[in-house]
Design a protein around this motif. Structure first.
Motif, mmCIF file in Angstrom:
data_model
loop_
_atom_site.group_PDB
_atom_site.id
_atom_site.type_symbol
_atom_site.label_atom_id
_atom_site.label_comp_id
_atom_site.label_asym_id
_atom_site.label_seq_id
_atom_site.Cartn_x
_atom_site.Cartn_y
_atom_site.Cartn_z
ATOM 1 N N GLY A 657 33.126 -27.723 45.172
ATOM 2 C CA GLY A 657 34.078 -28.257 45.862
ATOM 3 C C GLY A 657 33.180 -29.849 46.063
ATOM 4 O O GLY A 657 34.019 -30.985 45.757
ATOM 5 N N PRO A 658 32.281 -29.784 46.853
ATOM 6 C CA PRO A 658 31.618 -31.145 47.565
ATOM 7 C C PRO A 658 31.215 -31.935 46.135
ATOM 8 O O PRO A 658 31.304 -33.061 46.234
ATOM 9 C CB PRO A 658 30.304 -30.502 48.110
ATOM 10 N N SER A 659 31.083 -31.465 45.135
ATOM 11 C CA SER A 659 30.591 -31.946 43.751
ATOM 12 C C SER A 659 31.491 -32.729 43.431
ATOM 13 O O SER A 659 31.296 -34.005 42.736
ATOM 14 C CB SER A 659 29.895 -31.094 42.927
ATOM 15 N N VAL A 660 33.027 -32.434 43.199
ATOM 16 C CA VAL A 660 33.966 -32.877 42.589
ATOM 17 C C VAL A 660 34.547 -34.123 43.422
ATOM 18 O O VAL A 660 35.405 -34.664 42.775
ATOM 19 C CB VAL A 660 35.152 -31.756 42.067
ATOM 20 N N PHE A 661 34.379 -34.232 44.793
ATOM 21 C CA PHE A 661 34.877 -35.054 45.517
ATOM 22 C C PHE A 661 34.653 -36.615 45.002
ATOM 23 O O PHE A 661 35.533 -37.517 44.864
ATOM 24 C CB PHE A 661 34.605 -34.893 47.033
ATOM 25 N N PRO A 662 33.419 -36.835 44.850
ATOM 26 C CA PRO A 662 33.217 -38.206 44.119
ATOM 27 C C PRO A 662 33.980 -38.584 43.004
ATOM 28 O O PRO A 662 34.648 -39.965 42.722
ATOM 29 C CB PRO A 662 31.799 -38.206 43.645
ATOM 30 N N ALA A 663 34.300 -37.504 42.023
ATOM 31 C CA ALA A 663 34.960 -37.796 40.911
ATOM 32 C C ALA A 663 36.420 -37.959 41.237
ATOM 33 O O ALA A 663 37.104 -38.820 40.794
ATOM 34 C CB ALA A 663 35.030 -36.483 40.090
ATOM 35 N N MET A 664 37.093 -37.374 42.448
ATOM 36 C CA MET A 664 38.380 -37.503 42.796
ATOM 37 C C MET A 664 38.411 -38.768 43.355
ATOM 38 O O MET A 664 39.587 -39.591 43.118
ATOM 39 C CB MET A 664 38.736 -36.290 43.842
ATOM 40 N N ARG A 665 37.622 -39.094 44.079
ATOM 41 C CA ARG A 665 37.636 -40.704 44.838
ATOM 42 C C ARG A 665 37.636 -41.843 43.670
ATOM 43 O O ARG A 665 38.190 -42.681 44.065
ATOM 44 C CB ARG A 665 36.405 -40.998 45.832
ATOM 45 N N ARG A 666 36.619 -41.733 42.713
ATOM 46 C CA ARG A 666 36.871 -42.709 41.907
ATOM 47 C C ARG A 666 38.072 -42.757 41.064
ATOM 48 O O ARG A 666 38.555 -43.976 40.585
ATOM 49 C CB ARG A 666 35.666 -42.274 40.715
ATOM 50 N N ALA A 667 38.436 -41.508 40.789
ATOM 51 C CA ALA A 667 39.961 -41.718 39.938
ATOM 52 C C ALA A 667 40.937 -42.281 40.999
ATOM 53 O O ALA A 667 41.893 -43.214 40.605
ATOM 54 C CB ALA A 667 40.286 -40.231 39.544
ATOM 55 N N HIS A 668 40.682 -41.997 42.104
ATOM 56 C CA HIS A 668 41.898 -42.528 43.082
ATOM 57 C C HIS A 668 41.870 -44.111 43.055
ATOM 58 O O HIS A 668 42.619 -44.736 43.437
ATOM 59 C CB HIS A 668 41.702 -41.763 44.427
ATOM 60 N N ASP A 669 40.445 -44.403 43.308
ATOM 61 C CA ASP A 669 40.108 -45.865 43.486
ATOM 62 C C ASP A 669 40.589 -46.772 42.234
ATOM 63 O O ASP A 669 40.809 -47.800 42.539
ATOM 64 C CB ASP A 669 38.586 -46.088 43.729
ATOM 65 N N ARG A 670 40.608 -46.093 41.316
ATOM 66 C CA ARG A 670 40.907 -46.933 39.945
ATOM 67 C C ARG A 670 42.265 -46.765 39.619
ATOM 68 O O ARG A 670 42.844 -47.058 38.517
ATOM 69 C CB ARG A 670 39.881 -46.429 38.826
ATOM 70 N N GLY A 671 43.054 -45.789 40.435
ATOM 71 C CA GLY A 671 44.465 -45.456 39.982
ATOM 72 C C GLY A 671 44.644 -44.874 38.901
ATOM 73 O O GLY A 671 45.902 -44.846 38.336
ATOM 74 N N ILE A 672 43.834 -43.914 38.673
ATOM 75 C CA ILE A 672 44.015 -42.930 37.531
ATOM 76 C C ILE A 672 44.561 -41.608 38.327
ATOM 77 O O ILE A 672 44.020 -41.305 39.050
ATOM 78 C CB ILE A 672 42.718 -42.757 36.784
ATOM 79 N N ALA A 673 45.627 -41.092 37.584
ATOM 80 C CA ALA A 673 46.219 -39.841 37.968
ATOM 81 C C ALA A 673 45.115 -38.831 37.468
ATOM 82 O O ALA A 673 45.331 -38.295 36.654
ATOM 83 C CB ALA A 673 47.572 -39.648 37.609
ATOM 84 N N LEU A 674 44.573 -38.278 38.572
ATOM 85 C CA LEU A 674 43.837 -36.925 38.207
ATOM 86 C C LEU A 674 44.295 -35.666 38.596
ATOM 87 O O LEU A 674 44.557 -35.469 39.958
ATOM 88 C CB LEU A 674 42.310 -37.350 38.809
ATOM 89 N N THR A 675 44.566 -34.551 37.828
ATOM 90 C CA THR A 675 45.033 -33.485 38.385
ATOM 91 C C THR A 675 43.912 -32.354 38.062
ATOM 92 O O THR A 675 43.389 -32.230 36.967
ATOM 93 C CB THR A 675 46.200 -33.064 37.470
ATOM 94 N N LEU A 676 43.796 -31.635 39.378
ATOM 95 C CA LEU A 676 42.453 -30.539 39.014
ATOM 96 C C LEU A 676 43.148 -29.163 39.402
ATOM 97 O O LEU A 676 43.951 -28.852 39.876
ATOM 98 C CB LEU A 676 41.734 -30.569 40.294
ATOM 99 N N ARG A 677 42.425 -28.511 38.307
ATOM 100 C CA ARG A 677 43.061 -26.901 38.467
ATOM 101 C C ARG A 677 41.474 -26.213 38.533
ATOM 102 O O ARG A 677 40.820 -25.783 37.507
ATOM 103 C CB ARG A 677 43.460 -26.419 37.305
ATOM 104 N N LEU A 678 40.860 -25.734 39.717
ATOM 105 C CA LEU A 678 39.484 -25.546 39.745
ATOM 106 C C LEU A 678 39.580 -23.942 39.755
ATOM 107 O O LEU A 678 38.498 -23.440 39.609
ATOM 108 C CB LEU A 678 38.883 -26.082 40.878
ATOM 109 N N GLY A 679 40.574 -23.208 40.271
ATOM 110 C CA GLY A 679 40.381 -21.754 40.317
ATOM 111 C C GLY A 679 39.792 -21.357 41.759
ATOM 112 O O GLY A 679 39.594 -22.269 42.372
ATOM 113 N N ASP A 680 39.394 -20.174 41.693
ATOM 114 C CA ASP A 680 38.441 -19.498 42.717
ATOM 115 C C ASP A 680 37.147 -19.250 42.527
ATOM 116 O O ASP A 680 36.446 -18.737 43.303
ATOM 117 C CB ASP A 680 39.357 -18.613 43.406
ATOM 118 N N GLN A 681 36.638 -19.636 41.120
ATOM 119 C CA GLN A 681 35.273 -19.146 41.077
ATOM 120 C C GLN A 681 34.231 -20.307 41.258
ATOM 121 O O GLN A 681 34.572 -21.518 40.778
ATOM 122 C CB GLN A 681 35.375 -18.865 39.467
#
Length: 759
Positions: A657-681
């Motif tokens: 979880g904490p590792s993917v937050f920077p990727a989410m922020r980068r996509a958000h800042d660049r206006g890229i629609a990012l959809t995550l399906r991480l599951g529970d593992q």
């Protein structure tokens, strides 16, 4: 050879004692002090019977030592124990010299004074030099007798050295297994406490994050969604600004360093004031509500408040009603809050109630209150929340579980101690029987055989197995052994100083240690007393001194049985009290550490990037934007979608979880629609989580604002598989290892779920 000699020079003092070691040491100390005090009283009686008033110096000294021992038990616990055995030996030697009669009661009592002094040395002086100390004391006493009382011969001095050697050897070989059991228990307790602490802190932190995610959903996400959809609740600009100000404060608090656990739902009064539209409220005031729930678990109350707030905001967002009705009722059993609207309503069977299910029902399941949703199309909706009173707060271990665990440890420790004592006394009896010609009789052989049989039976037959036969054997054995010891010394008339008065205690302490044979103790004690009385009534002792020796020998055995019973009671009481105290301390420390872990959850919300949503809300609050503008609604829709993805990341994904937050922020800042399906593992470790995030960032950096990126992570037999899809044109299909793969799209990595959070 080293293993054979190691116990003789071992330092048995607990290094980092937990409750088991500390209780064992203190129990032994109290029992030794009690033994010293009781025996000094018997020494006073023996001196008075043998010497009369002429023995007043000895009587006064013994009485003084007994008083000091009594004071040391509880009144003045700082009094050291180790000088008392030295005083006992000196008083015994004084008794020898004062009496001069080898067959007197005083000399018999003095012999046992020295024996008890050796026991006291071995039980309380746990340092490596205790063996030479005991041997030196025994040698000095023997030499003094040979010099001062040569008419007694060498029999008694040799017997003293042999007996003291046997006692200290039995204790040095018997105590290490007992202390090892206590240390093992303490080690298991520390390991268990560490595991519980990690699990509990992780659970608390995850609950904290989950509750904060619900708070974020109930406030900013709902508000952004309502503005984006142009809901009825956004028609009044002033109310929108008030709600946005509240939500902005929530986001600022989530991102702030908190000295206490986070909002966790907020107080009931604040929750009841969270609606966008007017609320018609009936029932107790905020102050009365606070008083009604003051004694309840704060986490449960906070969760209930969060559910109330979501029921209100959900109704304001979706119902289209001009106002809401809130009815509150409090009685001795529960707090009930009913939220009703007279809006558009819905069909519960055909509508997915995501907000209510996520925010209300999850809180209800977690905190133990009930939630019921009723609705009919065009007739409004009704949410009923009931918080029962008197529900105990969650603890890492219940008192019942702790009591069972401590009881199991106490029983194991006492049975081990009793068996070690029985084996040690039997070994001493064997040594005395072999080394002294006086004991070369058939009665000594029977005595040792019965003792050894009881030890074998006590070792091989577990508790609650064959209780009838075990009870009969252990009840008859003390009296039989006492009779054999009496016959061996002609009932105190010949060589009484060699009477093995402690021999009957071998089966007796085994009987005392068996919880399933408690009803047999009194019959066994009564039989022992009746046996002594029969010997006296039959006139088997040939003199008054012999009769007194028979009585004193019985007092030694029965008195030690009482001492052992007190030892068991002390172990039981001290273990229970000390374990309970440690448990209270552990829970208090756990609360502190859990609060610190909760305090650090603000880092998660800093990493997720709440600033864009906060800017939109702040612009609305400060009237730089209008909630009715198309651009504002579009921005709110973007921020709502982003925040919904953020709160859907499972807090259990402590590495990923904490590792993917920077990727989410980068996509958000660049206006890229990012959809995550991480599951529970979760990823195996932080490095793996960061490597997976780097693969996502690489694809995001290679994308443009028109692209949509979907990241799916799911387990396969070899580990985790990451699939990255960039639309609309192509699917990236390169595969590689982590890290450093070229053009990665699909990554496979083995992982294992982690049961706790590293904090």
């Amino acid at each position: 050879m080293h293993a054979l000699l190691a116990p003789l020079v071992a330092d048995l003092r607990p290094r980092e004692g937990g409750w088991a070691s500390a209780s064992l040491v203190e129990s032994i100390r109290q029992v030794v002090l009690g033994m010293v005090a009781v025996w000094q009283g018997l020494m006073v009686l023996a001196a008075w019977v043998s010497e009369g008033a002429a023995a007043w110096p000895l009587i006064a000294a013994c009485a003084g030592l007994g008083i000091v021992a009594v004071l040391a038990i509880s009144a003045v616990p700082a009094i050291p124990v180790w000088p008392m055995p030295i005083a006992m030996v000196y008083l015994a030697l004084h008794a020898y010299l004062s009496s001069g009669d080898l067959d007197s009661v005083l000399v018999f009592a003095a012999c046992w004074q020295i024996n008890f002094a050796g026991c006291a040395f071995g039980l309380t002086l746990l340092r490596p030099f205790v063996v030479p100390v005991v041997l030196a004391v025994a040698a000095s006493v023997s030499i003094s007798i040979l010099v001062a009382l040569p008419q007694w011969g060498a029999d008694l001095p040799v017997s003293i050295i042999v007996t003291q050697t046997s006692i200290i050897l039995a204790l040095r070989y018997g105590l290490p297994p007992l202390f090892a059991l206590a240390r093992r228990t303490d080690l298991e307790e520390r390991r268990s406490a560490l595991a519980v602490e990690r699990a509990e802190i992780a659970q608390r932190a995850n609950r904290q994050i989950a509750e904060e995610a619900r708070v974020l959903h109930d406030t900013a996400v709902n508000t952004l969604g309502a503005i984006a959809n142009g809901g009825a609740g956004t028609a009044d600009p002033e109310r929108v600004r008030i709600q946005c100000a509240r939500d902005l404060a929530v986001l600022e608090e989530l991102r702030s360093d908190r000295a206490a656990p986070a909002r966790d739902g907020g107080p009931l009064g604040e929750a009841l004031a969270a609606s966008w539209i007017p609320v018609r409220r009936t029932g107790p005031s905020d102050a009365e509500l606070a008083a009604a729930v003051a004694a309840e678990d704060p986490r449960a109350v906070a969760g209930f408040a969060g559910a109330v707030r979501e029921a209100l905001t959900n109704a304001a967002k979706h119902s289209g009603a001009p106002e809401l009705e809130v009815a509150i009722a409090v009685d001795a059993r529960a707090l009930t809050v009913e939220v009703r609207d007279r809006g558009v309503g819905f069909d519960p069977g055909s509508v997915q109630m995501r907000g209510l299910a996520h925010s209300v029902q999850e809180r209800a399941d977690e905190h133990g209150f009930s939630a019921r949703v009723e609705s009919t199309p065009r007739r409004g909706a009704r949410v009923v929340l009931v918080l029962p009173f008197g529900r105990p707060a969650d603890t890492p271990e219940t008192d019942a579980e702790s009591a069972v665990r401590v009881e199991r440890t106490i029983r194991g420790m006492l049975r081990r101690a009793a068996l070690l004592w029985a084996v040690g006394v039997t070994m001493v009896s064997v040594i005395l029987s072999v080394s002294n010609p006086v004991n070369h009789t058939i009665f000594a052989v029977i005595l040792v055989a019965v003792m050894a049989g009881c030890c074998v039976w006590g070792r091989l037959v577990p508790e609650a197995s064959h209780p009838r036969w075990t009870g009969v054997l252990l009840a008859l054995a003390p009296s039989a052994i006492f009779v054999c010891a009496a016959l061996n010394s002609e009932f105190g008339s010949a060589q009484a100083v060699h009477w093995q008065a402690l021999a009957p205690t071998a089966p007796f302490v085994l009987l005392l240690s068996r919880r399933d044979l408690r009803r047999t103790i009194w019959p066994a004690t009564t039989l022992w007393v009746v046996t002594v009385a029969a010997i006296l009534l039959l006139g088997l002792p040939l003199s008054a001194d012999a009769m007194a020796i028979v009585v004193l020998a019985a007092v030694v055995g029965l008195g030690f049985g009482l001492v052992w019973d007190r030892f068991q009671a002390a172990v039981d009481r001290l273990c229970t009290d000390t374990a309970a105290s440690e448990q209270r301390t552990f829970r208090a420390n756990l609360e502190t550490r859990a609060a610190r872990a909760a305090q650090r959850t603000y880092l998660r919300w800093i990493d997720t990037g709440l600033e864009p949503a906060m800017r939109v809300l702040r612009d609305i609050v400060e009237a730089r934007r209008s909630a009715q503008q198309g651009e504002t609604r579009a921005d709110c829709a973007t921020e709502e979608l982003y925040l919904r993805q953020v709160i859907q990341i499972d807090p259990q994904l402590t590495h990923l979880g904490p590792s993917v937050f920077p990727a989410m922020r980068r996509a958000h800042d660049r206006g890229i629609a990012l959809t995550l399906r991480l599951g529970d593992q979760d990823a195996a470790d932080r490095e793996t989580g960061q490597a997976i995030a780097q693969e996502m960032i690489a694809v995001i950096d290679d994308s443009s604002a028109d692209d949509r990126v979907t990241a799916t992570l799911f387990p396969v037999s070899e580990g985790l598989q990451l699939t990255l899809v960039r639309k609309p044109e192509r699917v990236l299909t390169a595969a590689g290892d982590l890290p450093g793969a070229g053009g990665p799209v699909m990554v496979q990595r083995m992982f294992q779920a982690r049961p706790y959070v590293d904090v």
